[in-house]
Scaffold this active site. Structure first.
Site, PDB file in Angstrom:
ATOM      1  N   ARG A  48       0.590  -1.167  -0.045  1.00  0.00           N
ATOM      2  CA  ARG A  48      -0.495  -0.106  -0.281  1.00  0.00           C
ATOM      3  C   ARG A  48       1.062   1.229  -0.179  1.00  0.00           C
ATOM      4  O   ARG A  48       2.195   1.082   0.377  1.00  0.00           O
ATOM      5  CB  ARG A  48      -0.995   0.252   0.965  1.00  0.00           C
ATOM      6  CG  ARG A  48      -0.390  -0.882   2.390  1.00  0.00           C
ATOM      7  CD  ARG A  48       0.496  -0.120   3.105  1.00  0.00           C
ATOM      8  NE  ARG A  48      -0.134   1.125   3.050  1.00  0.00           N
ATOM      9  CZ  ARG A  48       1.119   2.278   3.541  1.00  0.00           C
ATOM     10  NH1 ARG A  48       2.142   1.858   3.832  1.00  0.00           N
ATOM     11  NH2 ARG A  48       0.808   3.796   3.286  1.00  0.00           N
ATOM     12  N   GLY A  49       0.579   2.258   0.156  1.00  0.00           N
ATOM     13  CA  GLY A  49       1.166   3.398  -0.221  1.00  0.00           C
ATOM     14  C   GLY A  49       0.843   3.950  -1.814  1.00  0.00           C
ATOM     15  O   GLY A  49       1.988   3.070  -2.952  1.00  0.00           O
TER      16      GLY A  49
ATOM     17  N   GLN B  60      -2.302   2.886  10.042  1.00  0.00           N
ATOM     18  CA  GLN B  60      -0.531   2.739   9.168  1.00  0.00           C
ATOM     19  C   GLN B  60       0.064   3.315  10.524  1.00  0.00           C
ATOM     20  O   GLN B  60       1.695   2.594   9.675  1.00  0.00           O
ATOM     21  CB  GLN B  60      -0.701   3.726   7.351  1.00  0.00           C
ATOM     22  CG  GLN B  60      -1.467   2.302   6.566  1.00  0.00           C
ATOM     23  CD  GLN B  60      -3.040   2.691   6.750  1.00  0.00           C
ATOM     24  OE1 GLN B  60      -3.246   2.777   8.161  1.00  0.00           O
ATOM     25  NE2 GLN B  60      -3.257   2.706   5.781  1.00  0.00           N
TER      26      GLN B  60
ATOM     27  N   ASP C 159      -1.141  10.867  -1.853  1.00  0.00           N
ATOM     28  CA  ASP C 159      -2.262   9.998  -2.592  1.00  0.00           C
ATOM     29  C   ASP C 159      -2.814  10.472  -4.096  1.00  0.00           C
ATOM     30  O   ASP C 159      -2.759   9.358  -5.346  1.00  0.00           O
ATOM     31  CB  ASP C 159      -3.449   8.951  -1.864  1.00  0.00           C
ATOM     32  CG  ASP C 159      -2.888   8.197  -1.304  1.00  0.00           C
ATOM     33  OD1 ASP C 159      -2.421   8.503  -0.276  1.00  0.00           O
ATOM     34  OD2 ASP C 159      -2.631   6.843  -1.200  1.00  0.00           O
TER      35      ASP C 159
ATOM     36  N   LYS D  40      -4.630  10.164   3.329  1.00  0.00           N
ATOM     37  CA  LYS D  40      -5.393   9.064   4.243  1.00  0.00           C
ATOM     38  C   LYS D  40      -6.111  10.240   4.987  1.00  0.00           C
ATOM     39  O   LYS D  40      -5.735  11.092   5.297  1.00  0.00           O
ATOM     40  CB  LYS D  40      -4.211   8.581   4.981  1.00  0.00           C
ATOM     41  CG  LYS D  40      -4.285   7.666   5.818  1.00  0.00           C
ATOM     42  CD  LYS D  40      -5.532   6.176   5.798  1.00  0.00           C
ATOM     43  CE  LYS D  40      -4.745   5.839   4.375  1.00  0.00           C
ATOM     44  NZ  LYS D  40      -6.270   4.759   3.840  1.00  0.00           N
TER      45      LYS D  40
HETATM   46  O1  MRU Z   1      -4.527   3.467   1.804  1.00  0.00           O
HETATM   47  P1  MRU Z   1      -3.105   3.351   2.277  1.00  0.00           P
HETATM   48  O2  MRU Z   1      -2.187   2.907   3.504  1.00  0.00           O
HETATM   49  O3  MRU Z   1      -2.236   2.640   0.034  1.00  0.00           O
HETATM   50  O4  MRU Z   1      -2.478   5.124   1.927  1.00  0.00           O
HETATM   51  C1  MRU Z   1      -1.781   5.606   2.057  1.00  0.00           C
HETATM   52  C2  MRU Z   1      -1.427   6.752   2.655  1.00  0.00           C
HETATM   53  O5  MRU Z   1      -2.451   7.313   2.202  1.00  0.00           O
HETATM   54  C3  MRU Z   1      -0.013   7.841   1.759  1.00  0.00           C
HETATM   55  O6  MRU Z   1       0.388   9.091   2.745  1.00  0.00           O
HETATM   56  C4  MRU Z   1       0.005   8.132   0.877  1.00  0.00           C
HETATM   57  O7  MRU Z   1      -0.388   6.938  -0.113  1.00  0.00           O
HETATM   58  C5  MRU Z   1       1.355   9.107   0.107  1.00  0.00           C
HETATM   59  S1  MRU Z   1       2.284   6.907   1.036  1.00  0.00           S
HETATM   60  C6  MRU Z   1       3.792   7.927   0.008  1.00  0.00           C
END
Ligand code: MRU
Length: 357
Positions: free
Chosen positions: A45-46, A197, A238, A249
């Site tokens: 994820r991320g 997270q 994102d 997030k």
């Molecule tokens: O649901 P996730 O864990 O994929 O969400 C991740 C985030 O919101 C991060 O802050 C974002 O992707 C930036 S990662 C460098």
């Protein structure tokens, strides 16, 4: 450095982030479909890490396909791209990576490459996306480190670290770069309900690197800002719209409001592959709705009444007026974002790097 996503001859190896911090397990994903499921199920994820995994998944799919001619490979490739694009809707890096792999496919096709050459070139492109992401995070880190004063305590939300990228991280990359430059920096990590997270991943990767980190619950950040304990906020993103609105997030918006109220800089660190100039504002960003169980259960144990109505948006949008600066791999953008973001794309070669092809 943590190996979040790695290409091997056996398949794509990814650390299973659902098991952290308790277990450090590296399963191998051998098909495009397996990688797509890993993205859906949050093994990886991320935003940038999702993009890298998707590119490697497509390369794996093209390597595995039994199709003999370029036309047949392309048909399978199209199906794989469609499948991959249905995994998660918000992080634009996913669609950027698919577009870039499609661009590589088309280029090989135009050159009348053989099926073997097409396969090899897609694998090479996925590996390049991986190595470029690490390099991009290092550059972002250097730009961002200049904004962080010696002795700062930085609040971050979610995980925008090595685990969310091919390595080094975006928001955590800025923190790492500031520390590498000799500054003493400590971090407050918001736990990030409901998927945790912050508690599970950010706390784990910073503690592992010896970075002083204090874990807080999401509701505590305003309190610490008001007490003067936080010097700045740095988060990842994102998807960033053309006007500088930032999807990140869920909970980020509230952190930004609290930072604004307390006159604390709120920085966003993200590569150009996270910026979506096709969207005028954050209102147009699709927000993923995830399973109710993430809210009603913790570690499989129910802690909310049976049958209770639940809403679980995974992201929110922070309006650009709360964003002090956007730190990218091409430099730091500030208001007016509709101009500063566009100008970052100005010298990006043939478009491969930005995915704008
Ligand atoms: O649901 P996730 O864990 O994929 O969400 C991740 C985030 O919101 C991060 O802050 C974002 O992707 C930036 S990662 C460098």
């Amino acid at each position: 450095m943590i190996k979040t996503v790695e290409w091997t001859d056996e398949g794509v190896v990814m650390i299973d982030q659902r098991l952290l911090p308790g277990e450090e397990v590296y399963p191998v994903f051998k098909t495009c479909e397996e990688v797509a499921r890993a993205i859906e199920q949050m093994v990886v994820r991320g935003a940038p890490a999702i993009g890298v995994a998707a590119a490697m998944g497509l390369a794996l799919g093209v390597r595995n396909t039994k199709a003999g001619s370029i036309g047949e490979i392309e048909k399978d490739f199209d199906d794989m791209c469609r499948r991959m694009s249905r995994t998660r809707p918000t992080a634009v890096n996913l669609f950027w990576a698919i577009k870039r792999m499609r661009w590589r496919f088309n280029k090989a096709k135009q050159q009348e490459a053989s099926p073997e050459v097409v396969r090899a070139s897609l694998i090479a492109e996925a590996k390049l996306i991986h190595s470029e992401d690490i390099e991009s995070n290092r550059r972002m880190g250097r730009f961002g480190a200049e904004l962080i004063a010696e002795g700062s305590t930085v609040l971050t939300h979610c995980n925008a670290g090595a685990l969310a990228t091919a390595g080094f991280g975006t928001a955590l990359g800025v923190i790492r770069a500031a520390i590498e430059s000799g500054k003493r920096i400590s971090v407050f990590a918001g736990e990030t309900r409901p998927f945790l997270q912050g508690a599970r991943l950010t706390a784990w990767e910073l503690a592992r690197d010896g970075v002083p980190v204090t874990l807080i619950t999401d509701g505590m950040s305003g309190h610490f800002m008001k007490r003067g304990r936080i010097d700045c906020v740095i988060v990842g993103a994102d998807r960033i719209a053309a006007n500088g609105d930032v999807a990140n997030k869920i909970g980020t918006y509230m952190v930004a409001i609290a930072a604004h109220e307390n006159n604390i800089p709120f920085y966003v660190a993200a590569p150009l592959s996270t910026i979506d100039l096709t969207l005028n504002s954050g209102d147009e960003i699709p927000i993923e709705e995830r399973a109710a169980e993430e809210v009603t259960h913790i570690h499989g144990e129910r802690m909310a009444p049976d049958g209770i109505a639940v809403s679980n948006p995974a992201f929110d949008v922070t309006p650009h007026r709360y964003v002090s600066a956007i730190i990218t791999n091409k430099g730091v953008a500030r208001e007016p974002y509709d101009m500063s973001l566009k100008s970052l794309f100005a010298n990006c070669g043939d478009g491969a790097e930005t995915g704008s092809v």
